[in-house]
Design a protein around this motif. Sequence first.
Motif, short mmCIF file in Angstrom:
data_model
loop_
_atom_site.label_atom_id
_atom_site.label_comp_id
_atom_site.label_asym_id
_atom_site.label_seq_id
_atom_site.Cartn_x
_atom_site.Cartn_y
_atom_site.Cartn_z
N PHE A 254 25.09 -26.49 20.42
CA PHE A 254 24.57 -25.62 21.47
C PHE A 254 25.67 -25.25 22.45
O PHE A 254 25.84 -24.08 22.82
N TYR A 255 26.43 -26.24 22.90
CA TYR A 255 27.48 -25.98 23.89
C TYR A 255 28.51 -25.00 23.32
O TYR A 255 28.90 -24.03 23.98
N ASN A 256 28.95 -25.23 22.10
CA ASN A 256 29.97 -24.38 21.49
C ASN A 256 29.47 -22.96 21.27
O ASN A 256 30.25 -22.00 21.35
N GLN A 257 28.18 -22.80 21.02
CA GLN A 257 27.64 -21.48 20.68
C GLN A 257 27.20 -20.68 21.89
O GLN A 257 27.34 -19.44 21.90
N TYR A 258 26.71 -21.36 22.94
CA TYR A 258 26.05 -20.61 24.02
C TYR A 258 26.76 -20.64 25.38
O TYR A 258 26.56 -19.74 26.19
N ILE A 259 27.56 -21.65 25.67
CA ILE A 259 28.17 -21.74 26.99
C ILE A 259 29.38 -20.83 27.04
O ILE A 259 30.36 -21.03 26.31
N ASP A 260 29.32 -19.82 27.91
CA ASP A 260 30.39 -18.82 27.99
C ASP A 260 30.36 -18.17 29.36
O ASP A 260 29.55 -17.30 29.64
N ASP A 261 31.26 -18.60 30.26
CA ASP A 261 31.26 -18.10 31.63
C ASP A 261 31.80 -16.68 31.76
O ASP A 261 31.81 -16.12 32.85
N SER A 262 32.24 -16.10 30.66
CA SER A 262 32.66 -14.69 30.71
C SER A 262 31.45 -13.75 30.70
O SER A 262 31.59 -12.55 30.95
N LYS A 263 30.26 -14.30 30.45
CA LYS A 263 29.05 -13.49 30.35
C LYS A 263 28.31 -13.46 31.69
O LYS A 263 28.19 -14.49 32.37
#
Length: 218
Positions: free
Chosen positions: A71-80
């Motif tokens: 989940f972390y690798n797929q969804y966490i993205d502070d560029s969004k």
Amino acid sequence: MQKIVVLEGINGVGKSTIIKALLESYDNAIVTSHPGSTEIGKELRKLLKFGNFNLSGPQELALFATDAIGFYNQYIDDSKDQLLICDRLNITSTVYQRAKGVTLKQIDAMYDLLIACGWMRTIDKMIVFNAPFDVIQNRIKKPTLVEQDKIQGDKKDRFESAGDEYLKKVHNYYCEFRTDPKIRSMLEKFIDLENIHEIMVDRDIDSIVKDVKLIIDS
């Protein structure tokens, strides 16, 4: 920047109904479930909820850890520019697996594993929904229309079919996060404690959603 909001609570508190209302209010929101939002998570969810076998508490804990890393690798993205609404995450393991005999020491070790595998992002808000146990019992027996959509036919999942004794343990553990120093210390690895909120859901849904939105927007 991505805002991460985790919604926690025992089966029957009405998270599905609340999430539906939030999606109607926030154009940039997406929803994830734990487990269930990664490819392996979808399979794990089926096994955990409807599998015809019994897993031990530590086995379930290991499966939850596997899903959390994905989940972390797929969804966490502070560029969004995104509101990421997580249907359960951190407290879940301190509750459901603990009710099956997993110790806080084992759960804390899982949290350390997540950090060792790269989990660095702090959760922005966590909202824990709760209600008196008799309210929870009645809601599980009579799910809302939104919750009925998530049930396979007329079949309840293993958690909802586990009996009142197990559900009572889960309910008690969901209440303990407020005062148990060990649990609060564990959660502090992922979130500032001042950003954990509790909302009682034994009232009308509109007022609950209003309070949730005030927390999210603060």
